[in-house]
Each structure stands twice: as structure tokens, then as C-alpha cells.
Enzyme design. Structure first.
Site: not given
Ligand code: URA
Length: 255
Positions: A109
Site C-alpha cells: 500500500d
Molecule cells: N498488508 C497490508 O495491509 N498492506 C500491505 O501493503 C501489505 C500487506
């Protein structure tokens, strides 16, 4: 790729850096690719690399690009994409342009930090991302609340992720107080969208910071935020072995 082994045309074109496998399918279907002087329209046609002469738009293919394997310590605020319509900085801006066309393996993310593999090895990327491979991803999560044994148990067993989905069994442990909150360690073998954040939400934890610390045999270690390094030959070997091993155990369990 051994020169004597037959190989599907779309895979061969992708391995020579022409484009992604899907885009190569389109090039073949559009009649732009020939084998030994004859146009082919089926992307699944097999060729013998080194023996058959493959051309795109009537010209021989460029020499295969040097394969590159990097890990980047992704900072928060960088998008995992080759380009962003909203002009946000992308992770590829943090690695040298001189390495040519590279792509990130999987997603983190915008606000997630940590280990991101960047490569031009489409086969390895495909294997690492495939859900059936179940490559382990390890995370450190700074949360606001105290973490009880009950919460850890729920995360280990699996929690409701919404839309009728439950997370698969995972490893979860409490690593102590940190940064004004509490540190949780989670290891998953699946990679649904925003999975760690959704798992934490499901058990009432507020995520303040999320860092991926490891993928399969790779560790982020002391790599500084925003920095990258090339993987050693040993690391590349173990990564490939990991993907191959998962494939073998999957084949065994389906017998
Ligand atoms: N889980 C999440 O919530 N975000 C990420 O970027 C990776 C794993």
C-alpha cells in the site's frame, strides 16, 4: 532458458524483454511475429530457442536483457506502480533508470514501508506472486492498543476479512511496546489486498505503521529507507528454490 528446451512463444518473447506475456499474446494474434519466416497467430506455439528464428515486425529480437534482482526499502508515500496518473512518486523512481525496464513484484500500500522485490525476471515474479506458491511474507505492525493472547489466537486461526472471506492460518506474536504503541509480528502465506490492515481491523487493532520485513528467504535487514541493493547470487538461488519447492509440494499434495 536452455537452448534445446521447447518454449511457448509468448513466454519466449516476454523473456527477451519484448513486453509482458499478455501483451506478447496480443502481438502474436495481431500477426506481428514470425517463426522461421512464417507468420504465426497462436501465442501458445512452441519454439526451440537458439534454433528457431523469431522476428517481430520483420526484425530479429534484441539480445536478452541482463536479469536484475533488487530489493528496495520502500518508504511510505511511494506508489507501487510504473506510473501514477495522479503524479505521486513511484517506487521505480528510487532505482537506477540505467537498469532498464524493471517492475515491482506484488504490491505494498501507499503507506506501507519495507521490503519490495524489483526485477525484470517475469518468471520469478509470476512464481512469487502466484497464490498457489504461498511464499511467506513477514510484517511488523505498530498498533495503538495492547495486544492480548486472545487477539493473537484469533489472528493465528483466521479472521473475517469481509465479503465472506476468512484469512488463512498465520503466525502472530507480540514483540513488546514500541514507539508509543505495541509491536505485532505477523507472517502470512497469502496476499490479499490490504490484508494485514484488514486483519488488524477485524480484531480491533489500529495500525499506526506497517513494515514488511521479509519475503521467503529475504530479509530487509539494515537496508535504509529509500535505499536499494542487488541480491547476491545465493539470495537469487534461494528465491528460485523457494518458488520451485512450493511448486513441488503443491504437485505432491494434488496427487
Ligand atoms: N498488508 C497490508 O495491509 N498492506 C500491505 O501493503 C501489505 C500487506
Amino acid at each position: 532458458m536452455k537452448t534445446t528446451e521447447a518454449c511457448r512463444l509468448n513466454k519466449f518473447l516476454a523473456s527477451r524483454g519484448v513486453a509482458s506475456r499478455r501483451k506478447c499474446d496480443e502481438l502474436v494474434k495481431a500477426g506481428r511475429v514470425s517463426i522461421n519466416g512464417s507468420t504465426v497467430l497462436l501465442p501458445g506455439t512452441t519454439i526451440i530457442p537458439g534454433k528457431d528464428s523469431v522476428q517481430l515486425d520483420g526484425a530479429p529480437l534484441a539480445e536478452p536483457p541482463v536479469t536484475r534482482y533488487l530489493i528496495l526499502h520502500k518508504p511510505a508515500g511511494y506508489i507501487v506502480s510504473a506510473a501514477d496518473a495522479r503524479g505521486r512518486p513511484t517506487v521505480l523512481e528510487l532505482v537506477p533508470a540505467a537498469f532498464g525496464r524493471l517492475f515491482p513484484v506484488g504490491r505494498l500500500d501507499l503507506d506501507t514501508e519495507g521490503l519490495l522485490i524489483i526485477t525484470n525476471d517475469g518468471d520469478l515474479a509470476h512464481g512469487l506472486m502466484h497464490p498457489s506458491r504461498g511464499v511467506e511474507k513477514r510484517y511488523e505492525v505498530l498498533v495503538a492498543e495492547v495486544i492480548s493472547e486472545g487477539v493473537l489466537e484469533a489472528l493465528r486461526r483466521g479472521v473475517d476479512l469481509g465479503e465472506g472471506r476468512k484469512s488463512s492460518p498465520a503466525a502472530a506474536s507480540y514483540a513488546g511496546p514500541a514507539g508509543g504503541g505495541h509491536l505485532l509480528r505477523i507472517a502470512l502465506r497469502e496476499g490479499r489486498k490490504r490484508q494485514v490492515r484488514r486483519m488488524c481491523k477485524a480484531v480491533g487493532l489500529t495500525v499506526r505503521r506497517l513494515v514488511r520485513t521479509g519475503v521467503g528467504p529475504l530479509e530487509l535487514g539494515s537496508l535504509k529507507v529509500g535505499s536499494w541493493r542487488e541480491l547476491s547470487a545465493d539470495e537469487v538461488r534461494s528465491l528460485k528454490n523457494e518458488v520451485a519447492a512450493e511448486r513441488t509440494s503443491e504437485a505432491e499434495s494434488s496427487r
